[in-house]
Design a protein around this motif. Structure first.
Motif, PDB file in Angstrom:
ATOM      1  N   ALA A 145     -11.162  -4.839   9.398  1.00  9.58           N
ATOM      2  CA  ALA A 145      -9.934  -4.892  10.189  1.00  9.58           C
ATOM      3  C   ALA A 145      -8.704  -5.043   9.300  1.00  9.58           C
ATOM      4  O   ALA A 145      -7.699  -4.343   9.470  1.00  9.58           O
ATOM      5  CB  ALA A 145     -10.009  -6.045  11.190  1.00  9.58           C
ATOM      6  N   PHE A 146      -8.776  -5.959   8.327  1.00  4.08           N
ATOM      7  CA  PHE A 146      -7.618  -6.180   7.460  1.00  4.08           C
ATOM      8  C   PHE A 146      -7.394  -5.022   6.492  1.00  4.08           C
ATOM      9  O   PHE A 146      -6.248  -4.722   6.137  1.00  4.08           O
ATOM     10  CB  PHE A 146      -7.784  -7.492   6.695  1.00  4.08           C
ATOM     11  CG  PHE A 146      -7.405  -8.700   7.497  1.00  4.08           C
ATOM     12  CD1 PHE A 146      -6.073  -9.023   7.692  1.00  4.08           C
ATOM     13  CD2 PHE A 146      -8.369  -9.501   8.085  1.00  4.08           C
ATOM     14  CE1 PHE A 146      -5.704 -10.121   8.438  1.00  4.08           C
ATOM     15  CE2 PHE A 146      -8.020 -10.606   8.835  1.00  4.08           C
ATOM     16  CZ  PHE A 146      -6.681 -10.921   9.023  1.00  4.08           C
ATOM     17  N   GLU A 147      -8.468  -4.383   6.066  1.00  5.23           N
ATOM     18  CA  GLU A 147      -8.295  -3.204   5.213  1.00  5.23           C
ATOM     19  C   GLU A 147      -7.623  -2.065   5.981  1.00  5.23           C
ATOM     20  O   GLU A 147      -6.798  -1.326   5.423  1.00  5.23           O
ATOM     21  CB  GLU A 147      -9.640  -2.751   4.670  1.00  5.23           C
ATOM     22  CG  GLU A 147     -10.213  -3.664   3.592  1.00  5.23           C
ATOM     23  CD  GLU A 147     -11.574  -3.207   3.110  1.00  5.23           C
ATOM     24  OE1 GLU A 147     -12.057  -2.169   3.610  1.00  5.23           O
ATOM     25  OE2 GLU A 147     -12.151  -3.891   2.249  1.00  5.23           O
ATOM     26  N   SER A 148      -7.955  -1.942   7.258  1.00  4.33           N
ATOM     27  CA  SER A 148      -7.316  -0.907   8.090  1.00  4.33           C
ATOM     28  C   SER A 148      -5.837  -1.208   8.277  1.00  4.33           C
ATOM     29  O   SER A 148      -4.984  -0.315   8.175  1.00  4.33           O
ATOM     30  CB  SER A 148      -8.017  -0.822   9.445  1.00  4.33           C
ATOM     31  OG  SER A 148      -9.381  -0.493   9.295  1.00  4.33           O
ATOM     32  N   LEU A 149      -5.513  -2.496   8.551  1.00  2.00           N
ATOM     33  CA  LEU A 149      -4.116  -2.878   8.693  1.00  2.00           C
ATOM     34  C   LEU A 149      -3.355  -2.676   7.387  1.00  2.00           C
ATOM     35  O   LEU A 149      -2.213  -2.196   7.380  1.00  2.00           O
ATOM     36  CB  LEU A 149      -4.017  -4.346   9.131  1.00  2.00           C
ATOM     37  CG  LEU A 149      -4.276  -4.639  10.606  1.00  2.00           C
ATOM     38  CD1 LEU A 149      -4.300  -6.139  10.847  1.00  2.00           C
ATOM     39  CD2 LEU A 149      -3.197  -3.989  11.463  1.00  2.00           C
ATOM     40  N   TYR A 150      -3.995  -3.035   6.296  1.00  2.90           N
ATOM     41  CA  TYR A 150      -3.362  -2.885   4.986  1.00  2.90           C
ATOM     42  C   TYR A 150      -3.040  -1.412   4.716  1.00  2.90           C
ATOM     43  O   TYR A 150      -1.933  -1.083   4.272  1.00  2.90           O
ATOM     44  CB  TYR A 150      -4.290  -3.430   3.903  1.00  2.90           C
ATOM     45  CG  TYR A 150      -3.739  -3.346   2.510  1.00  2.90           C
ATOM     46  CD1 TYR A 150      -3.033  -4.401   1.953  1.00  2.90           C
ATOM     47  CD2 TYR A 150      -3.928  -2.198   1.735  1.00  2.90           C
ATOM     48  CE1 TYR A 150      -2.524  -4.325   0.671  1.00  2.90           C
ATOM     49  CE2 TYR A 150      -3.422  -2.105   0.455  1.00  2.90           C
ATOM     50  CZ  TYR A 150      -2.727  -3.177  -0.084  1.00  2.90           C
ATOM     51  OH  TYR A 150      -2.223  -3.093  -1.351  1.00  2.90           O
ATOM     52  N   THR A 151      -3.992  -0.549   5.008  1.00  5.62           N
ATOM     53  CA  THR A 151      -3.779   0.887   4.767  1.00  5.62           C
ATOM     54  C   THR A 151      -2.671   1.437   5.661  1.00  5.62           C
ATOM     55  O   THR A 151      -1.834   2.227   5.221  1.00  5.62           O
ATOM     56  CB  THR A 151      -5.080   1.655   5.020  1.00  5.62           C
ATOM     57  OG1 THR A 151      -6.116   1.130   4.172  1.00  5.62           O
ATOM     58  CG2 THR A 151      -4.911   3.130   4.730  1.00  5.62           C
ATOM     59  N   THR A 152      -2.654   1.006   6.922  1.00  2.00           N
ATOM     60  CA  THR A 152      -1.631   1.490   7.858  1.00  2.00           C
ATOM     61  C   THR A 152      -0.244   1.071   7.413  1.00  2.00           C
ATOM     62  O   THR A 152       0.697   1.878   7.367  1.00  2.00           O
ATOM     63  CB  THR A 152      -1.914   0.963   9.269  1.00  2.00           C
ATOM     64  OG1 THR A 152      -3.218   1.391   9.688  1.00  2.00           O
ATOM     65  CG2 THR A 152      -0.872   1.480  10.249  1.00  2.00           C
ATOM     66  N   ILE A 153      -0.083  -0.218   7.088  1.00  2.00           N
ATOM     67  CA  ILE A 153       1.231  -0.718   6.662  1.00  2.00           C
ATOM     68  C   ILE A 153       1.647  -0.079   5.349  1.00  2.00           C
ATOM     69  O   ILE A 153       2.821   0.267   5.153  1.00  2.00           O
ATOM     70  CB  ILE A 153       1.200  -2.251   6.554  1.00  2.00           C
ATOM     71  CG1 ILE A 153       0.844  -2.875   7.907  1.00  2.00           C
ATOM     72  CG2 ILE A 153       2.544  -2.784   6.083  1.00  2.00           C
ATOM     73  CD1 ILE A 153       0.626  -4.375   7.844  1.00  2.00           C
ATOM     74  N   SER A 154       0.691   0.081   4.435  1.00  2.00           N
ATOM     75  CA  SER A 154       1.004   0.699   3.146  1.00  2.00           C
ATOM     76  C   SER A 154       1.479   2.131   3.316  1.00  2.00           C
ATOM     77  O   SER A 154       2.414   2.577   2.633  1.00  2.00           O
ATOM     78  CB  SER A 154      -0.232   0.658   2.241  1.00  2.00           C
ATOM     79  OG  SER A 154       0.017   1.287   1.014  1.00  2.00           O
ATOM     80  N   THR A 155       0.875   2.862   4.235  1.00  2.00           N
ATOM     81  CA  THR A 155       1.294   4.244   4.486  1.00  2.00           C
ATOM     82  C   THR A 155       2.701   4.305   5.051  1.00  2.00           C
ATOM     83  O   THR A 155       3.515   5.144   4.644  1.00  2.00           O
ATOM     84  CB  THR A 155       0.305   4.916   5.463  1.00  2.00           C
ATOM     85  OG1 THR A 155      -1.018   4.861   4.917  1.00  2.00           O
ATOM     86  CG2 THR A 155       0.696   6.356   5.713  1.00  2.00           C
ATOM     87  N   ILE A 156       3.010   3.393   5.983  1.00  2.00           N
ATOM     88  CA  ILE A 156       4.357   3.362   6.566  1.00  2.00           C
ATOM     89  C   ILE A 156       5.394   3.024   5.501  1.00  2.00           C
ATOM     90  O   ILE A 156       6.456   3.656   5.421  1.00  2.00           O
ATOM     91  CB  ILE A 156       4.409   2.339   7.720  1.00  2.00           C
ATOM     92  CG1 ILE A 156       3.491   2.781   8.864  1.00  2.00           C
ATOM     93  CG2 ILE A 156       5.830   2.173   8.230  1.00  2.00           C
ATOM     94  CD1 ILE A 156       3.376   1.768   9.983  1.00  2.00           C
ATOM     95  N   VAL A 157       5.085   2.032   4.671  1.00  2.00           N
ATOM     96  CA  VAL A 157       6.019   1.640   3.614  1.00  2.00           C
ATOM     97  C   VAL A 157       6.229   2.778   2.626  1.00  2.00           C
ATOM     98  O   VAL A 157       7.357   3.062   2.200  1.00  2.00           O
ATOM     99  CB  VAL A 157       5.501   0.377   2.893  1.00  2.00           C
ATOM    100  CG1 VAL A 157       6.342   0.072   1.657  1.00  2.00           C
ATOM    101  CG2 VAL A 157       5.518  -0.815   3.834  1.00  2.00           C
TER     102      VAL A 157
END
Length: 210
Positions: free
Chosen positions: A73-85
């Motif tokens: 779950a946290f890896e998915s959130l990390y990837t999503t936020i990183s892509t947006i940034v």
């Protein structure tokens, strides 16, 4: 005669749940009786910090061969936020990602805690919401001035603007840019405060036991 729960709620202002109140105070006979006060704002800020660190500790996968559900779950959130940034500020500015990631989870956990009845939501405090937005605004402006120097002010002049309209449009862009420091904080405060006020009003319509 005992009052019903709904009558008790209606006699209270919906804004009372947003007040910063003292939980306990400690006085020390130094520096003119120094007083240490713990408020609900300070307490819930500490709770948000503990929950955020605890969730990321559960999601730690360094010593495990098979990732857990928390880790996925946290890896998915990390990837999503990183892509947006990366899409917004570019891959060469990813050094600011840890701050953005931390701010995201701070606001997320604080708002989720506010959904639990009888809890205090720290983002309903103007000191927190506007203070955070103004602080970030000042930091971003200083970074822009340090990085781009005098060319930073060119961002206030829209491309292709006629020379005669440069002073007027530059003033409008400057006002719009400065207003973000307050509008973003006020929007967060208003959204959360409105939600909790509506929940209290709806709850007051539920008949209680006499």
């Amino acid at each position: 005669m005992a009052l019903s729960y709904s009558t008790f709620i209606l006699n209270k202002s919906p804004l009372e749940q947003f007040e910063v109140t003292n939980i306990f105070s400690l006085q020390f006979p130094i520096f003119g009786y120094f007083t240490l006060t713990i408020t609900n704002l300070a307490l819930y800020s500490f709770i948000v910090l503990i929950i955020t660190l605890g969730l990321h500790y559960l999601g730690n996968n360094e010593s495990k061969l098979i990732p857990s559900k928390w880790s996925i779950a946290f890896e998915s959130l990390y990837t999503t936020i990183s892509t947006i940034v990366r899409d917004q500020i570019g891959s060469h500015n990813e050094r600011y990602f840890p701050f953005i990631y931390s701010l995201f989870f701070f606001i997320l956990i604080a708002n989720l805690i506010g959904n639990i009845p009888y809890n205090y939501t720290i983002t309903t405090s103007l000191i927190v919401s506007i203070g955070t937005s103004v602080t970030i605004f000042i930091g971003v402006t200083l970074l822009g001035l340090i990085t781009k120097k005098i060319s930073f002010f060119s961002s206030f002049v829209p491309e292709g603007t006629p020379l005669a309209l440069v002073p007027l449009l530059s003033l409008i862009e400057l006002i719009s840019y400065t207003a973000r420091a307050f509008s973003l904080g006020i929007r967060l405060f208003a959204n959360i405060s409105e939600k909790r006020s509506l929940l209290l009003v709806f709850k007051s319509q539920t008949p209680g036991k006499p």
